[in-house]
Scaffold this motif. Structure first.
Motif: not given
Length: 283
Positions: A6-19, A68-71
């Protein structure tokens, strides 16, 4: 298998606290977008973040935005169902630099082949070096603990059950070999599932009276060594790596809360109340 990416997403990646996420799943491996990283993250996620449907039973909204998912799944150390589990996994993989897209499916665990369940399952397709892989951290008691190569009729090992993908007509079937027999996990068409479709399907899953998330308690987690632990209403099961089930019937609120804490890392309020026919002492 012939399947164009599939084609790549045009939207930027969300802010995720990877640590914070890696601390939650106890992952200390590499972070480069490689197959080793993908498999390591998937295995750790499925072993540490339990599948559970408490918000559906408590009539609470399920929110799918990154914050919300991170929380809920990271900071509150809760679990969730597929739209939460794989929604978070998708955001994490994007943040790590993977090319990943959301796919829709019909969950088939415990269902007969002739039935047509609603298309209310989300999982991830990942492109690596021209090869497509499928990652699914949200199919409950059979969530695979490794990514699956998008390749037909090939048995694929995982840290838990062997898997395979087959095709019948226009449908692909993801299957797991449990106790020596192949069982359907989900079916899919490789159609993407945009956020708006996830929102609609998740709303049905969380709120509709006929949803399999309403009226019964579902909790599951993969354990090290090929074992799995599941809770269906009042039936708690530890399934050994060889498929042998050890079952126990829970008979009290205290026993349920103890099992949730010890085996799933879920520490719920002592006064929590919800209506499940098999758990009258939780009402």
């Amino acid at each position: 298998m012939s399947a164009s990416p599939t084609s790549p997403s045009a939207s930027p990646s969300p802010s995720i606290d990877l640590d914070a996420y890696f601390d939650r799943i106890r992952y200390t491996g590499p972070r480069e977008p490689t197959l080793a990283t993908l498999n390591g993250v998937v295995a750790a996620h499925v072993e540490q973040i339990p599948f559970e449907n408490f918000d559906s039973l408590l009539n609470r909204p399920v929110l799918l935005d990154p914050a919300s998912l991170q929380r809920k799944l990271i900071h509150d150390r809760r679990g969730g169902y597929c739209f939460e589990q794989n929604g978070l996994l998708l955001f994490v993989l994007e943040s790590l630099g993977f090319h990943v897209r959301p796919l829709s499916a019909r969950a088939r665990v415990g269902r007969e082949r002739h039935s047509i369940p609603p298309r209310t399952h989300l999982f991830c397709r990942v492109e690596l070096d021209g090869v497509s892989w499928l990652a699914d951290a949200g199919i409950g008691r059979l969530s695979p603990t490794a990514a699956l190569r998008l390749e037909l009729d090939t048995e694929q090992p995982t840290p838990h059950e062997p898997r395979r993908l087959i095709r019948e007509g226009s449908l692909y079937y993801h299957q797991a070999r449990v106790a020596g027999a192949w069982t359907d996990v989900c079916d899919f068409t490789l159609e993407e599932m945009p956020l708006i479709d996830c929102e609609v399907a998740s709303w049905f899953t969380c709120t509709h009276p006929q949803s399999h998330m309403k009226g019964r308690l579902l909790v599951a987690r993969a354990a090290p060594g090929g074992r799995r632990v599941t809770l269906l209403d009042n039936e708690f099961t530890i399934r050994e790596a060889d498929g042998t089930p050890n079952k126990r019937t829970l008979t009290s609120r205290d026993e349920l809360l103890s099992v949730l804490a010890e085996h799933f890392g879920l520490h719920l309020d002592r006064d929590i109340r919800f209506h499940v026919a098999a758990l009258p002492w939780m009402a």
